[in-house]
Design an enzyme around this catalytic site. Sequence first.
Site, PDB file in Angstrom:
ATOM      1  CG  ASP A  46      -0.302   0.170   2.538  1.00 51.08           C
ATOM      2  OD1 ASP A  46       0.955   0.223   2.593  1.00 51.08           O
ATOM      3  OD2 ASP A  46      -1.010   0.285   3.548  1.00 51.08           O
ATOM      4  CB  CYS A 104       1.205  -2.387   4.783  1.00 48.76           C
ATOM      5  SG  CYS A 104       1.058  -3.445   6.229  1.00 48.76           S
ATOM      6  CB  THR A 121       2.687  -2.554  10.980  1.00 48.22           C
ATOM      7  OG1 THR A 121       1.437  -3.003  10.418  1.00 48.22           O
ATOM      8  CG2 THR A 121       2.487  -1.198  11.647  1.00 48.22           C
ATOM      9  CG  HIS A 149      10.081 -25.193  12.051  1.00 49.43           C
ATOM     10  ND1 HIS A 149      10.279 -25.104  13.409  1.00 49.43           N
ATOM     11  CD2 HIS A 149      11.091 -25.969  11.573  1.00 49.43           C
ATOM     12  CE1 HIS A 149      11.347 -25.811  13.748  1.00 49.43           C
ATOM     13  NE2 HIS A 149      11.874 -26.336  12.647  1.00 49.43           N
ATOM     14  CG  HIS A 166       8.466 -28.881  10.742  1.00 47.90           C
ATOM     15  ND1 HIS A 166       8.207 -28.351  11.994  1.00 47.90           N
ATOM     16  CD2 HIS A 166       9.751 -29.314  10.760  1.00 47.90           C
ATOM     17  CE1 HIS A 166       9.292 -28.447  12.732  1.00 47.90           C
ATOM     18  NE2 HIS A 166      10.247 -29.032  12.017  1.00 47.90           N
TER      19      HIS A 166
HETATM   20  C1  RB5 Z   1      -1.646   2.787   6.335  1.00 43.46           C
HETATM   21  O1  RB5 Z   1      -1.628   4.048   6.908  1.00 43.46           O
HETATM   22  C2  RB5 Z   1      -1.305   1.723   7.364  1.00 43.46           C
HETATM   23  O2  RB5 Z   1      -2.396   1.536   8.206  1.00 43.46           O
HETATM   24  C3  RB5 Z   1      -0.927   0.441   6.683  1.00 43.46           C
HETATM   25  O3  RB5 Z   1       0.172   0.662   5.845  1.00 43.46           O
HETATM   26  C4  RB5 Z   1      -0.534  -0.726   7.552  1.00 43.46           C
HETATM   27  O4  RB5 Z   1       0.418  -0.370   8.497  1.00 43.46           O
HETATM   28  C5  RB5 Z   1      -1.630  -1.519   8.127  1.00 43.46           C
HETATM   29  O5  RB5 Z   1      -1.439  -2.554   8.744  1.00 43.46           O
END
Ligand code: RB5
Length: 156
Positions: free
Chosen positions: A8, A71, A73, A104, A139
Site C-alpha cells: 500500500d 505496508c 507495519t 517450519h 512440520h
Molecule cells: C496505512 O496508513 C497503514 O495503516 C498500513 O500501511 C498498515 O500499516 C496496516 O497494517
Amino acid sequence: MRFHVGSDHGGVVLRKLLIAALREWDVAVVSEHGPADASESVDYPDVAAEVCRRMLRDRAESPDTFALLVCGTGQGMAISANKLAGVRAGVVADPFSARMIRVHNDANVICLGERVLGSELAKLLLREFVTARFEGGRHARRVEKIEACGEPGREA
Ligand code: RB5
C-alpha cells in the site's frame, strides 16, 4: 523462485527497494501491485487479495512462487492475506523468524513493515526467507493441520 509483490502507500519505498534486491539475487518478480508513490492512498486488503490470488493461481503450476507484501507495519497485509485458503503469511522483524517461517511453517507469503524496519534489515529478512527451505517431516503434518483449520466442521 518467483515472487508476486505488492504494497500500500505505507510500503511503496520498501517495495521498490526489495524488488531491486530480488532482481539482484536473480529471483524473478512476476508482478508488482500498489501505488506508484506514497501520496496515493490505497487499502491494503485490496492489494493483499490481488497479490495472493495471483500467487495461489501460479503455485498450481509453479510451486516455487511466493509473495512479498509491504505496508506500514506488515500486520494489515498479513491479517488480510491469511483470510485466503492456502495462504500462509507471516510478519517478521528478525532474521531467525524470517528463516523459520519457511523452514517450519512453509510460509508462502512474507510481510514486512516499512515503518518498522530499516532498509538493510528488511533486505536481510527477505534474503533469509528466499534462501530457506521447508523441512517437511513433522512440520508437514502441522502445516496440513493449519490448512484444515478453515474447513467446515472443524469449529468444535
Ligand atoms: C496505512 O496508513 C497503514 O495503516 C498500513 O500501511 C498498515 O500499516 C496496516 O497494517
